[in-house]
Scaffold this motif. Structure first.
Motif, PDB file in Angstrom:
ATOM      1  N   ASP A 269       0.795  -1.223   0.000  1.00 43.01           N
ATOM      2  CA  ASP A 269       0.000   0.000   0.000  1.00 43.01           C
ATOM      3  C   ASP A 269       0.830   1.276   0.000  1.00 43.01           C
ATOM      4  O   ASP A 269       0.323   2.329  -0.399  1.00 43.01           O
ATOM      5  N   PHE A 270       2.087   1.181   0.435  1.00 39.63           N
ATOM      6  CA  PHE A 270       2.835   2.435   0.576  1.00 39.63           C
ATOM      7  C   PHE A 270       4.316   2.342   0.236  1.00 39.63           C
ATOM      8  O   PHE A 270       4.795   3.048  -0.651  1.00 39.63           O
ATOM      9  N   SER A 271       5.068   1.483   0.910  1.00 40.64           N
ATOM     10  CA  SER A 271       6.517   1.556   0.758  1.00 40.64           C
ATOM     11  C   SER A 271       7.011   1.100  -0.609  1.00 40.64           C
ATOM     12  O   SER A 271       8.085   1.508  -1.037  1.00 40.64           O
ATOM     13  N   ALA A 272       6.229   0.283  -1.324  1.00 37.15           N
ATOM     14  CA  ALA A 272       6.595  -0.063  -2.709  1.00 37.15           C
ATOM     15  C   ALA A 272       6.080   0.967  -3.720  1.00 37.15           C
ATOM     16  O   ALA A 272       6.853   1.430  -4.572  1.00 37.15           O
ATOM     17  N   PRO A 273       4.803   1.342  -3.682  1.00 37.94           N
ATOM     18  CA  PRO A 273       4.329   2.290  -4.709  1.00 37.94           C
ATOM     19  C   PRO A 273       4.940   3.683  -4.617  1.00 37.94           C
ATOM     20  O   PRO A 273       5.015   4.376  -5.638  1.00 37.94           O
ATOM     21  N   LEU A 274       5.387   4.125  -3.436  1.00 31.78           N
ATOM     22  CA  LEU A 274       5.968   5.462  -3.338  1.00 31.78           C
ATOM     23  C   LEU A 274       7.205   5.616  -4.222  1.00 31.78           C
ATOM     24  O   LEU A 274       7.229   6.483  -5.110  1.00 31.78           O
ATOM     25  N   PRO A 275       8.265   4.830  -4.024  1.00 35.72           N
ATOM     26  CA  PRO A 275       9.434   5.017  -4.900  1.00 35.72           C
ATOM     27  C   PRO A 275       9.153   4.648  -6.351  1.00 35.72           C
ATOM     28  O   PRO A 275       9.752   5.243  -7.261  1.00 35.72           O
ATOM     29  N   LEU A 276       8.254   3.691  -6.593  1.00 34.74           N
ATOM     30  CA  LEU A 276       7.893   3.365  -7.966  1.00 34.74           C
ATOM     31  C   LEU A 276       7.282   4.572  -8.670  1.00 34.74           C
ATOM     32  O   LEU A 276       7.609   4.866  -9.829  1.00 34.74           O
ATOM     33  N   ALA A 277       6.384   5.261  -7.984  1.00 37.60           N
ATOM     34  CA  ALA A 277       5.742   6.428  -8.576  1.00 37.60           C
ATOM     35  C   ALA A 277       6.753   7.537  -8.847  1.00 37.60           C
ATOM     36  O   ALA A 277       6.688   8.218  -9.885  1.00 37.60           O
ATOM     37  N   VAL A 278       7.697   7.727  -7.943  1.00 40.52           N
ATOM     38  CA  VAL A 278       8.719   8.759  -8.137  1.00 40.52           C
ATOM     39  C   VAL A 278       9.597   8.419  -9.335  1.00 40.52           C
ATOM     40  O   VAL A 278       9.876   9.277 -10.191  1.00 40.52           O
ATOM     41  N   ILE A 279      10.051   7.164  -9.423  1.00 41.19           N
ATOM     42  CA  ILE A 279      10.888   6.753 -10.545  1.00 41.19           C
ATOM     43  C   ILE A 279      10.109   6.854 -11.858  1.00 41.19           C
ATOM     44  O   ILE A 279      10.657   7.275 -12.887  1.00 41.19           O
ATOM     45  N   ALA A 280       8.830   6.481 -11.843  1.00 47.68           N
ATOM     46  CA  ALA A 280       8.022   6.583 -13.051  1.00 47.68           C
ATOM     47  C   ALA A 280       7.953   8.026 -13.544  1.00 47.68           C
ATOM     48  O   ALA A 280       8.051   8.287 -14.760  1.00 47.68           O
ATOM     49  N   GLU A 281       7.807   8.966 -12.617  1.00 49.83           N
ATOM     50  CA  GLU A 281       7.769  10.369 -13.023  1.00 49.83           C
ATOM     51  C   GLU A 281       9.119  10.822 -13.580  1.00 49.83           C
ATOM     52  O   GLU A 281       9.189  11.551 -14.567  1.00 49.83           O
TER      53      GLU A 281
ATOM     54  N   LEU B 123      11.282   9.008 -15.111  1.00 47.83           N
ATOM     55  CA  LEU B 123      11.477   8.386 -16.422  1.00 47.83           C
ATOM     56  C   LEU B 123      10.429   8.829 -17.443  1.00 47.83           C
ATOM     57  O   LEU B 123      10.589   8.574 -18.644  1.00 47.83           O
ATOM     58  N   GLY B 124       9.368   9.458 -16.987  1.00 49.50           N
ATOM     59  CA  GLY B 124       8.339   9.915 -17.904  1.00 49.50           C
ATOM     60  C   GLY B 124       7.452   8.804 -18.413  1.00 49.50           C
ATOM     61  O   GLY B 124       6.975   8.845 -19.554  1.00 49.50           O
ATOM     62  N   VAL B 125       7.203   7.788 -17.561  1.00 45.63           N
ATOM     63  CA  VAL B 125       6.329   6.680 -17.958  1.00 45.63           C
ATOM     64  C   VAL B 125       5.076   6.717 -17.081  1.00 45.63           C
ATOM     65  O   VAL B 125       5.092   7.258 -15.976  1.00 45.63           O
ATOM     66  N   PRO B 126       3.963   6.143 -17.553  1.00 38.02           N
ATOM     67  CA  PRO B 126       2.677   6.316 -16.863  1.00 38.02           C
ATOM     68  C   PRO B 126       2.636   5.675 -15.482  1.00 38.02           C
ATOM     69  O   PRO B 126       3.048   4.526 -15.304  1.00 38.02           O
ATOM     70  N   ARG B 127       2.068   6.389 -14.531  1.00 33.08           N
ATOM     71  CA  ARG B 127       1.887   5.839 -13.187  1.00 33.08           C
ATOM     72  C   ARG B 127       0.819   4.756 -13.163  1.00 33.08           C
ATOM     73  O   ARG B 127       0.797   3.933 -12.252  1.00 33.08           O
ATOM     74  N   ARG B 128      -0.056   4.740 -14.140  1.00 36.61           N
ATOM     75  CA  ARG B 128      -1.123   3.731 -14.141  1.00 36.61           C
ATOM     76  C   ARG B 128      -0.573   2.314 -14.295  1.00 36.61           C
ATOM     77  O   ARG B 128      -1.293   1.332 -14.084  1.00 36.61           O
ATOM     78  N   HIS B 129       0.710   2.201 -14.663  1.00 32.54           N
ATOM     79  CA  HIS B 129       1.328   0.891 -14.835  1.00 32.54           C
ATOM     80  C   HIS B 129       2.106   0.437 -13.600  1.00 32.54           C
ATOM     81  O   HIS B 129       2.879  -0.507 -13.684  1.00 32.54           O
ATOM     82  N   LEU B 130       1.912   1.105 -12.455  1.00 28.61           N
ATOM     83  CA  LEU B 130       2.733   0.815 -11.273  1.00 28.61           C
ATOM     84  C   LEU B 130       2.672  -0.652 -10.861  1.00 28.61           C
ATOM     85  O   LEU B 130       3.700  -1.246 -10.522  1.00 28.61           O
ATOM     86  N   ASP B 131       1.479  -1.232 -10.860  1.00 35.47           N
ATOM     87  CA  ASP B 131       1.370  -2.641 -10.453  1.00 35.47           C
ATOM     88  C   ASP B 131       2.164  -3.534 -11.399  1.00 35.47           C
ATOM     89  O   ASP B 131       2.800  -4.504 -10.963  1.00 35.47           O
ATOM     90  N   TRP B 132       2.130  -3.232 -12.672  1.00 32.50           N
ATOM     91  CA  TRP B 132       2.888  -4.023 -13.652  1.00 32.50           C
ATOM     92  C   TRP B 132       4.389  -3.841 -13.458  1.00 32.50           C
ATOM     93  O   TRP B 132       5.142  -4.818 -13.502  1.00 32.50           O
TER      94      TRP B 132
ATOM     95  N   ARG C  76       5.939  -3.188 -10.708  1.00 28.45           N
ATOM     96  CA  ARG C  76       6.302  -3.910  -9.491  1.00 28.45           C
ATOM     97  C   ARG C  76       6.371  -5.419  -9.756  1.00 28.45           C
ATOM     98  O   ARG C  76       7.328  -6.087  -9.340  1.00 28.45           O
ATOM     99  N   ALA C  77       5.374  -5.936 -10.450  1.00 29.52           N
ATOM    100  CA  ALA C  77       5.345  -7.373 -10.724  1.00 29.52           C
ATOM    101  C   ALA C  77       6.547  -7.794 -11.573  1.00 29.52           C
ATOM    102  O   ALA C  77       7.190  -8.820 -11.294  1.00 29.52           O
ATOM    103  N   GLN C  78       6.880  -7.006 -12.590  1.00 30.00           N
ATOM    104  CA  GLN C  78       8.017  -7.356 -13.444  1.00 30.00           C
ATOM    105  C   GLN C  78       9.338  -7.239 -12.674  1.00 30.00           C
ATOM    106  O   GLN C  78      10.246  -8.065 -12.843  1.00 30.00           O
ATOM    107  N   ALA C  79       9.443  -6.227 -11.832  1.00 31.95           N
ATOM    108  CA  ALA C  79      10.674  -6.046 -11.056  1.00 31.95           C
ATOM    109  C   ALA C  79      10.899  -7.225 -10.111  1.00 31.95           C
ATOM    110  O   ALA C  79      12.029  -7.708  -9.961  1.00 31.95           O
ATOM    111  N   LEU C  80       9.842  -7.692  -9.465  1.00 36.48           N
ATOM    112  CA  LEU C  80       9.980  -8.822  -8.548  1.00 36.48           C
ATOM    113  C   LEU C  80      10.358 -10.097  -9.309  1.00 36.48           C
ATOM    114  O   LEU C  80      11.149 -10.906  -8.821  1.00 36.48           O
ATOM    115  N   GLU C  81       9.788 -10.287 -10.498  1.00 43.15           N
ATOM    116  CA  GLU C  81      10.158 -11.448 -11.303  1.00 43.15           C
ATOM    117  C   GLU C  81      11.623 -11.365 -11.724  1.00 43.15           C
ATOM    118  O   GLU C  81      12.345 -12.365 -11.706  1.00 43.15           O
TER     119      GLU C  81
END
Length: 425
Positions: A151-163, A165-174, A176-181
């Motif tokens: 809910d928080f500690s993973a999506p926070l840095p993901l959202a910052v990095i997405a911004e 890099l200029g990539v959509p935040r709507r893909h955050l779950d994807w 995260r899933a790819q990074a863990l794989e």
């Protein structure tokens, strides 16, 4: 080599309790065999584990060691490749990661990236990081139980990095899933196997294709104001980065750049839940949180181990290291070395942080250190002020089976003050 009869060290096969708290194990090896020959797999040359601060700093800053795993190839058979040759996408991505490069290629890419991660640049991001943090907390504040990681500690840095890099935040779950794989390829994973490598290779291919698309869009037209566009336009000594180099750099930032901060926030909150007086102090002062970040990293860092290879024969901690040997630096042990830090097992935000090695040292000092500090500080401060009644549930904290990226996979917490009181936190 191990006078107290300790078995050869290996990051595999640890119990859940040892994974959650590896420091007693580290201490036994640090006291008995500070530079210790551990278990190596079939086809590998020697693998050495380093548990002390002085020797860790030496390896990180000495030209006798580096990131090129083929350095000993001319002298004798070196370590077997850590990735199966069939994992072509994984090889293509990882070979261009900054953390695995030596000069001059490392120097070229590092110089291009340095300007985007200075404390001044990160300082301009602070307001945006705080907005993202408070927005995430607003969506979960009223839930009786939250999973701090998801809910928080993973999506926070993901959202910052997405911004960045200029990539959509709507893909955050994807993301995260790819990074863990992708991290299933880590040599420290307990349950690593052929299936894990195949999943990691598939994730590497997906992420590489995704970022290659963004790179090509920025080559086709101008007007983008993000890190990918900067990398596309960058020149060093008259040379530009290739599409593959840029895509791999983006994958690296997305994966390592978010997982480390995720673990930093999660483990810092765990430490505060066990120390109510310190927690109260930090709840009342964002400045105190800022001062505590480096101590959180020293005390229980998000990265516990990093590897180097010996480029020539040399002595280390009284042991003979041969050219081509793998040297694993146990940062978590070095950061609790009593020869460097007084009362190292005490979390003391007032201590002089000294020269902890949580961000590495030398030419591979963490490029995103300033950003990680800012995200950790802002995230923890926002959490303490926005949801002050957090407390542990009866569910156990499950740690990832990894001693490189070290932290919980889930962290269930109650948000109600009444439950906080009932647990005495």
């Amino acid at each position: 080599m191990n006078p107290k009869g300790l078995p050869p060290f290996s990051p595999a096969g640890w119990s859940a309790a040892a994974l959650a708290d590896p420091y007693p194990v580290y201490a036994r090896y640090r006291e008995s065999a500070p530079v210790h020959r551990g278990l190596s797999t079939e086809g590998e040359s020697a693998v050495w584990y380093v548990f002390t601060a002085a020797e860790t700093e030496h390896v990180l800053t000495c030209r006798d060691y580096g990131r090129d795993a083929t350095a000993g190839e001319a002298a004798r058979p070196r370590v077997a490749p850590s990735l199966p040759s069939a994992n072509t996408a994984l090889h293509e991505v990882v070979r261009n990661w900054l953390v695995f490069l030596d000069p001059p290629k490392h120097t070229r890419l590092r110089r291009i990236l340095n300007g985007e991660f200075t404390p001044r640049v990160v300082g301009r991001l602070r307001t945006r990081i705080e907005e993202i943090a408070r927005g995430l907390l607003a969506t979960v504040r009223d839930k009786p139980v939250i999973d701090l990681v998801a809910d928080f500690s993973a999506p926070l840095p993901l959202a910052v990095i997405a911004e960045l890099l200029g990539v959509p935040r709507r893909h955050l779950d994807w993301y995260r899933a790819q990074a863990l794989e992708l991290q299933e390829a880590s040599t420290a994973r307990v349950a690593r196997g052929a299936q894990a490598h195949r999943r990691a290779d598939a994730a590497a291919g997906e992420l590489r294709a995704y970022f290659l698309d963004h790179v090509r869009r920025r080559r086709r037209r101008t007007g983008y104001d993000d890190l990918v566009a900067l990398l596309v336009a960058a020149r060093h000594d008259g040379q530009e980065l290739s599409d593959d180099e840029i895509a791999a750099t983006c994958v690296h930032m997305l994966t390592a750049g978010h997982e480390t901060t995720t673990n930093l926030i999660s483990k810092s909150v765990l430490a505060l839940l066990e120390r109510p007086e310190l927690r109260t102090r930090l709840e009342n002062s964002t400045r105190a949180v800022r001062q505590a970040i480096d101590e959180f990293i020293r005390f229980d860092g998000p990265v516990q181990m990093i590897s180097r290879w010996a480029y020539r024969d040399n002595e280390l901690g009284g042991e003979h290291i041969r050219r081509g040997d793998k040297v694993v630096l146990v940062l978590g042990a070095a950061n609790r070395d009593p020869a460097r830090f007084g009362e190292p097992d005490v979390l003391d935000p007032d201590r002089e942080p000294g020269r902890h090695c949580g961000f590495g040292m030398g030419i591979h000092f963490c490029l995103g250190a300033a950003l990680a500090r800012a995200e950790g500080e802002i995230g923890i401060a926002a959490l303490l002020t926005e949801i002050p009644g957090l407390c542990r549930t009866a569910d156990p904290v499950v740690y990832n089976q990894d001693l490189v990226f070290h932290g919980p996979t889930t962290l269930p917490l109650r948000t109600t003050p009444a439950s906080r009181s009932s647990r005495g936190v």
